[in-house]
Design an enzyme around this catalytic site. Structure first.
Site, mmCIF file in Angstrom:
data_model
loop_
_atom_site.group_PDB
_atom_site.id
_atom_site.type_symbol
_atom_site.label_atom_id
_atom_site.label_comp_id
_atom_site.label_asym_id
_atom_site.label_seq_id
_atom_site.Cartn_x
_atom_site.Cartn_y
_atom_site.Cartn_z
ATOM 1 N N TYR A 13 14.423 28.986 12.277
ATOM 2 C CA TYR A 13 13.172 29.717 12.544
ATOM 3 C C TYR A 13 12.871 29.775 14.042
ATOM 4 O O TYR A 13 13.007 28.773 14.752
ATOM 5 C CB TYR A 13 11.993 29.020 11.852
ATOM 6 N N MET A 70 11.399 24.557 5.194
ATOM 7 C CA MET A 70 10.751 23.879 4.066
ATOM 8 C C MET A 70 11.769 23.150 3.185
ATOM 9 O O MET A 70 11.546 22.007 2.770
ATOM 10 C CB MET A 70 9.981 24.889 3.209
ATOM 11 N N LYS A 97 0.844 -1.209 0.000
ATOM 12 C CA LYS A 97 0.000 0.000 0.000
ATOM 13 C C LYS A 97 0.875 1.253 0.000
ATOM 14 O O LYS A 97 2.074 1.179 0.314
ATOM 15 C CB LYS A 97 -0.921 -0.027 1.230
ATOM 16 N N ARG A 115 -11.436 -0.401 13.994
ATOM 17 C CA ARG A 115 -11.155 0.481 12.881
ATOM 18 C C ARG A 115 -11.888 -0.034 11.652
ATOM 19 O O ARG A 115 -12.668 0.662 11.039
ATOM 20 C CB ARG A 115 -9.630 0.491 12.666
HETATM 21 C C1 LIG Z 1 -0.451 -1.895 6.828
HETATM 22 C C2 LIG Z 1 -1.069 -3.193 7.211
HETATM 23 C C3 LIG Z 1 -0.298 -4.351 7.306
HETATM 24 C C4 LIG Z 1 1.211 -4.342 7.248
HETATM 25 O O1 LIG Z 1 1.661 -3.897 8.506
HETATM 26 P P1 LIG Z 1 3.216 -3.710 8.830
HETATM 27 O O2 LIG Z 1 3.225 -3.306 10.255
HETATM 28 O O3 LIG Z 1 3.691 -2.642 7.916
HETATM 29 O O4 LIG Z 1 3.867 -5.003 8.579
HETATM 30 C C5 LIG Z 1 -0.949 -5.561 7.513
HETATM 31 N N1 LIG Z 1 -2.306 -5.600 7.657
HETATM 32 C C6 LIG Z 1 -3.074 -4.492 7.611
HETATM 33 C C7 LIG Z 1 -4.538 -4.612 7.798
HETATM 34 C C8 LIG Z 1 -2.482 -3.247 7.397
HETATM 35 O O5 LIG Z 1 -3.245 -2.154 7.364
#
Ligand SMILES: *Cc1c(COP(=O)(O)O)cnc(C)c1O
Length: 377
Positions: free
Chosen positions: A261, A314, A40, A140
């Protein structure tokens, strides 16, 4: 996206051999279960296209993305046989047909999503695989309870085409968090209720839990990209991303003189500063620089760790290079922010964030180089 000129002062090097090695390390560790790759957010910022090619070559056959759009991109990059799950499920008002058309399997997480999916499968008249997401504590995504999942499956289980039961850990990076055992027990009960489904529970850190809650398909992300799945213990993974940034100027300031800053950091001694050519627009956390109240991150210059000082701007950040021999830090020299010399988890923690966030915020102005691939560039 890469910077237009090769002279980009920030350079991000992605080691595809390390990426493949990390996959193999985890795959060996979870065997005889299979190991998927979570890709992702553009493969945690390192680049989806290169990442999926490396994982596929290393043996990965199942992939997880977050969004439908990411799934479509991954589908176009991967061979036919690749399984692709969409963790967010049937998102928003998305049309289930878009998942079906790209052979994407949504992680169905509520009775309402389940109905939309089974109605689509019925209209289509053929099995339409999906995953079932059970909430075991994150609150969630996912079915609220095993009871809710059971009702849905009794109503329309066969039509759903479900082939995977999954859940997600809340605190797997903290092995003695009591929530781990609670979640493990809840998931085991669900698994027993649906023995015909493959089961997937473990993210990166959960692969290293003493209980080994691996089931059939592990689901690591962060560890593949070199993050430490066992915080506080040595990192079993190889670093994948290395970020180096050029020095633009150096200067001496007297004790008592502030920099950056809002003058948030003040020299306690006569100090040599080096200004580096990257800032928060490149994804550096604003708190990476020390203030008078709080320490910040460190970078590697001429083999020494040098603290970042003052608020990150920045486009620029300042390092305290007083302890490096003067001749060893000149304009054009490069500082490593993270990579082989400084762990990404270390840089992140000292910046008040996590390595996941650093990777997924990597800027677009860096020159990206992929090394260690079958056809490296
Ligand atoms: C992002 C995610 C993972 C991977 O988690 P990591 O901690 O990056 O290994 C696995 N399952 C779900 C549902 C996630 O959202």
């Amino acid at each position: 996206m890469t910077a237009p000129l090769d002279s980009a002062p920030g350079r991000l090097t992605i080691d595809l051999a390390a990426l493949a090695d990390n996959y193999s390390t985890l795959a060996r560790r979870v065997a005889p279960a299979r190991c998927a790759a979570v890709v992702k957010a553009d493969a945690y910022g390192i680049g989806l296209e290169r990442a999926v090619a490396a994982f596929w070559a290393a043996g990965a056959r199942a992939f997880f993305v977050a969004h439908l759009g990411e799934g479509v991109l991954a589908r176009n990059l991967l061979p036919e046989e690749a399984e692709i799950y969409v963790l967010n499920g049937l998102e928003g008002d998305a049309d289930p047909a878009d998942y079906g058309a790209h052979r994407l399997k949504p992680a169905i997480g509520s009775p309402e999503e389940f109905s939309r999916w089974t109605a689509f499968a019925a209209r289509r008249g053929r099995p339409s695989p999906c995953a079932l997401h059970l909430d075991t504590g994150m609150r969630r995504l996912g079915f609220d309870s095993l009871a809710a999942l059971t009702i849905a499956m009794e109503r329309d289980g066969a039509a759903s085409g479900a082939d995977l039961l999954m859940s997600h850990f809340v605190s797997s990076e903290i092995p003695d968090d009591p929530l781990n055992a609670i979640q493990i027990a809840r998931f085991a009960a669900a698994r027993a209720a649906f023995p015909h489904l493959r089961a997937s529970f473990a993210n990166s850190s959960a692969i290293f839990l003493p209980q080994r809650p691996i089931h059939d398909l592990a689901r690591p992300g962060y560890a593949l990209y070199g993050g430490n799945p066992t915080p506080g213990r040595p990192n079993p993974m190889r670093p994948v991303a290395t970020l180096t940034v050029a020095v633009q100027q150096t200067r001496w300031i007297e004790a008592g003189v502030p920099c950056g800053y809002n003058a948030r950091w003040t020299a306690k001694r006569r100090t040599r500063l080096a200004t580096l050519l990257a800032g928060y627009a490149d994804g550096l956390p604003r708190a990476a620089g020390a203030t008078d109240e709080q320490p910040g991150a460190e970078v590697l210059l001429a083999g020494r760790r040098c603290p970042l000082v003052g608020r990150v701007s920045m486009d620029l950040v300042i390092a305290d290079v007083t302890d490096v021999p003067e001749a060893a830090v000149r304009p054009g020299d490069r500082a490593e922010l993270f990579g082989a010399g400084i762990e990404i988890d270390d840089f992140a923690a000292r910046s008040g964030t996590i390595g996941y966030r650093l990777l997924t915020s990597l800027g677009r102005r860096y020159r990206r180089t992929y090394v260690g691939g079958q056809a490296s560039s």
